[in-house]
Write a protein that holds these residues in place. Sequence first.
Motif, PDB file in Angstrom:
ATOM      1  N   LEU A   1      43.722  39.878  44.271  1.00 18.12           N
ATOM      2  CA  LEU A   1      44.886  39.276  43.613  1.00 18.12           C
ATOM      3  C   LEU A   1      45.916  38.850  44.658  1.00 18.12           C
ATOM      4  CD1 LEU A   1      45.414  41.607  40.530  1.00 18.12           C
ATOM      5  CD2 LEU A   1      44.841  39.172  40.463  1.00 18.12           C
ATOM      6  N   ALA A   2      46.150  39.694  45.634  1.00 16.41           N
ATOM      7  CA  ALA A   2      47.110  39.374  46.695  1.00 16.41           C
ATOM      8  C   ALA A   2      46.629  38.177  47.515  1.00 16.41           C
ATOM      9  CB  ALA A   2      47.335  40.581  47.589  1.00 16.41           C
TER      10      ALA A   2
ATOM     11  N   SER B   1      48.890  36.919  39.699  1.00 12.50           N
ATOM     12  CA  SER B   1      49.419  38.121  39.053  1.00 12.50           C
ATOM     13  C   SER B   1      48.348  38.757  38.178  1.00 12.50           C
ATOM     14  CB  SER B   1      50.634  37.771  38.199  1.00 12.50           C
ATOM     15  OG  SER B   1      50.233  37.023  37.068  1.00 12.50           O
ATOM     16  N   VAL B   2      48.550  40.020  37.869  1.00 17.58           N
ATOM     17  CA  VAL B   2      47.646  40.728  36.967  1.00 17.58           C
ATOM     18  C   VAL B   2      47.659  40.062  35.598  1.00 17.58           C
ATOM     19  CG1 VAL B   2      47.183  42.942  35.859  1.00 17.58           C
ATOM     20  CG2 VAL B   2      47.956  42.897  38.218  1.00 17.58           C
TER      21      VAL B   2
ATOM     22  N   SER C   1      44.212  47.199  34.103  1.00 14.65           N
ATOM     23  CA  SER C   1      44.901  48.263  34.822  1.00 14.65           C
ATOM     24  C   SER C   1      43.962  49.442  35.086  1.00 14.65           C
ATOM     25  CB  SER C   1      46.123  48.724  34.031  1.00 14.65           C
ATOM     26  OG  SER C   1      46.786  49.759  34.703  1.00 14.65           O
TER      27      SER C   1
ATOM     28  N   LYS D   1      41.755  48.349  37.894  1.00 11.60           N
ATOM     29  CA  LYS D   1      42.542  48.235  39.121  1.00 11.60           C
ATOM     30  C   LYS D   1      42.881  49.596  39.714  1.00 11.60           C
ATOM     31  CE  LYS D   1      46.974  46.054  40.009  1.00 11.60           C
ATOM     32  NZ  LYS D   1      47.776  47.078  40.310  1.00 11.60           N
ATOM     33  N   ASN D   2      43.121  50.569  38.866  1.00 11.27           N
ATOM     34  CA  ASN D   2      43.526  51.891  39.336  1.00 11.27           C
ATOM     35  C   ASN D   2      42.360  52.851  39.551  1.00 11.27           C
ATOM     36  OD1 ASN D   2      46.284  51.243  39.363  1.00 11.27           O
ATOM     37  ND2 ASN D   2      46.406  51.564  37.169  1.00 11.27           N
TER      38      ASN D   2
ATOM     39  N   ASN E   1      38.493  46.690  44.309  1.00 11.39           N
ATOM     40  CA  ASN E   1      39.602  46.122  45.075  1.00 11.39           C
ATOM     41  C   ASN E   1      40.190  44.874  44.422  1.00 11.39           C
ATOM     42  OD1 ASN E   1      39.546  47.991  47.302  1.00 11.39           O
ATOM     43  ND2 ASN E   1      37.633  47.021  47.921  1.00 11.39           N
ATOM     44  N   ILE E   2      40.479  44.961  43.138  1.00 14.73           N
ATOM     45  CA  ILE E   2      41.057  43.806  42.444  1.00 14.73           C
ATOM     46  C   ILE E   2      42.424  43.471  43.025  1.00 14.73           C
ATOM     47  CG2 ILE E   2      42.026  43.003  40.245  1.00 14.73           C
ATOM     48  CD1 ILE E   2      39.724  44.396  38.836  1.00 14.73           C
ATOM     49  N   ASP E   3      43.222  44.484  43.330  1.00 12.44           N
ATOM     50  CA  ASP E   3      44.567  44.243  43.845  1.00 12.44           C
ATOM     51  C   ASP E   3      44.541  43.481  45.170  1.00 12.44           C
ATOM     52  OD1 ASP E   3      43.407  46.518  44.952  1.00 12.44           O
ATOM     53  OD2 ASP E   3      45.285  47.641  45.084  1.00 12.44           O
ATOM     54  N   VAL E   4      43.543  43.747  46.009  1.00 12.58           N
ATOM     55  CA  VAL E   4      43.413  43.042  47.286  1.00 12.58           C
ATOM     56  C   VAL E   4      43.140  41.559  47.035  1.00 12.58           C
ATOM     57  CG1 VAL E   4      42.015  42.836  49.391  1.00 12.58           C
ATOM     58  CG2 VAL E   4      42.625  45.104  48.502  1.00 12.58           C
TER      59      VAL E   4
END
Length: 74
Positions: free
Chosen positions: A11-12, A17-18, A33, A36-37, A6-9
Amino acid sequence: MAIIINIDVMLAKRKMSVTELSERVGITMANLSILKNGKAKAIRLSTLEAICKALDCQPGDLLEYKNEEAADEE
């Protein structure tokens, strides 16, 4: 894959930013990436440590286990 990253969580939550995370951790945007994906097959503990340090979080904030068999039965 049963392990979700859950890197995107995070990061938010950290308003980062990535690109900034990539620079802080010292890993390429492409590799970040992949993580993250959910395409990664493995992650080095040193990389996980660097990500946790950059995002000021615990490994458990980034990693989640989902039982795929239970999900398939639903």
